[in-house]
Design a protein around this motif. Structure first.
Motif, mmCIF file in Angstrom:
data_model
loop_
_atom_site.group_PDB
_atom_site.id
_atom_site.type_symbol
_atom_site.label_atom_id
_atom_site.label_comp_id
_atom_site.label_asym_id
_atom_site.label_seq_id
_atom_site.Cartn_x
_atom_site.Cartn_y
_atom_site.Cartn_z
ATOM 1 N N UNK A 281 50.756 28.765 38.909
ATOM 2 C CA UNK A 281 52.167 28.509 39.166
ATOM 3 C C UNK A 281 52.993 29.796 39.097
ATOM 4 N N UNK A 282 52.583 30.735 38.246
ATOM 5 C CA UNK A 282 53.287 32.022 38.228
ATOM 6 C C UNK A 282 53.103 32.751 39.554
ATOM 7 N N UNK A 283 51.855 32.755 40.040
ATOM 8 C CA UNK A 283 51.575 33.433 41.301
ATOM 9 C C UNK A 283 52.285 32.711 42.455
ATOM 10 N N UNK B 159 53.963 43.259 43.962
ATOM 11 C CA UNK B 159 52.551 43.585 43.745
ATOM 12 C C UNK B 159 52.302 43.896 42.256
ATOM 13 N N UNK B 160 53.225 44.658 41.669
ATOM 14 C CA UNK B 160 53.061 44.985 40.243
ATOM 15 C C UNK B 160 53.119 43.739 39.373
ATOM 16 N N UNK B 161 54.020 42.808 39.737
ATOM 17 C CA UNK B 161 54.137 41.574 38.951
ATOM 18 C C UNK B 161 52.840 40.767 39.061
ATOM 19 N N UNK B 162 52.222 40.795 40.248
ATOM 20 C CA UNK B 162 50.952 40.090 40.433
ATOM 21 C C UNK B 162 49.873 40.689 39.515
ATOM 22 N N UNK B 163 49.810 42.021 39.503
ATOM 23 C CA UNK B 163 48.831 42.691 38.637
ATOM 24 C C UNK B 163 49.089 42.331 37.176
ATOM 25 N N UNK B 164 50.372 42.280 36.839
ATOM 26 C CA UNK B 164 50.764 41.958 35.470
ATOM 27 C C UNK B 164 50.268 40.563 35.065
ATOM 28 N N UNK B 165 50.410 39.598 35.966
ATOM 29 C CA UNK B 165 49.955 38.227 35.686
ATOM 30 C C UNK B 165 48.436 38.226 35.447
ATOM 31 N N UNK B 166 47.715 38.933 36.338
ATOM 32 C CA UNK B 166 46.254 38.983 36.189
ATOM 33 C C UNK B 166 45.846 39.612 34.864
ATOM 34 N N UNK C 54 46.444 29.238 30.874
ATOM 35 C CA UNK C 54 45.517 28.414 31.644
ATOM 36 C C UNK C 54 45.545 28.810 33.113
ATOM 37 N N UNK C 55 44.539 28.355 33.854
ATOM 38 C CA UNK C 55 44.478 28.644 35.282
ATOM 39 C C UNK C 55 45.687 28.037 35.999
ATOM 40 N N UNK C 56 46.143 26.876 35.500
ATOM 41 C CA UNK C 56 47.328 26.240 36.085
ATOM 42 C C UNK C 56 48.558 27.124 35.939
ATOM 43 N N UNK C 57 48.678 27.710 34.753
ATOM 44 C CA UNK C 57 49.833 28.590 34.515
ATOM 45 C C UNK C 57 49.773 29.823 35.397
#
Lengths: 91, 27
Positions: free
Chosen positions: A68-70, A32-39, A62-65
């Motif tokens: 793909x991270x998510x 969950x923290x990694x997701x927040x970090x990406x955002x 980019x939105x693509x990046x």
């Protein structure tokens, strides 16, 4: 609603989505923290791009990046990923 | 009930901004 304003529907779906992820990864708070970090990285880079417009022409993350991270973070959680795709501007 | 931290709230903000941009790009 005008394109410059977030509609209550968009806000509500964002709230329930964040809640869903939080609950899904209760046992894996690091995901969950990694997701927040990406955002946050995405948002920060978008702001930097805005501020430096006319500069070196970097487009930030980019939105693509982001997607793909998510995707690699939510491996095996296809429903979460599909729902995330609905938030992305050019998904 | 929602027990949101400031971090959660900013994630909500980013996601809803993305949804708004998406709507803008579709219209």
């Amino acid at each position: 609603p005008p394109a410059s304003e977030t509609s209550p529907v968009e806000f509500d779906s964002a709230i329930s989505y964040v809640n869903k992820i939080k609950n899904r990864f209760l046992d894996h708070p690091e995901i969950y923290r990694a997701f927040l970090e990406i955002l946050h990285t995405y948002q920060k880079e978008q702001l930097e791009v805005k501020e430096s417009r006319g500069g070196r022409g970097s487009s930030g993350m980019t939105e693509d990046e982001v997607f793909s991270k998510v995707a690699s973070l939510f491996k095996g959680q296809e429903d979460l990923l599909a729902e995330f795709g609905q938030f992305l501007p050019d998904a | 009930s929602y027990d949101f931290t400031p971090l959660d709230s900013s994630a909500v903000y980013v996601l809803s901004s993305m949804a708004r941009l998406r709507r803008a790009s579709l219209s």
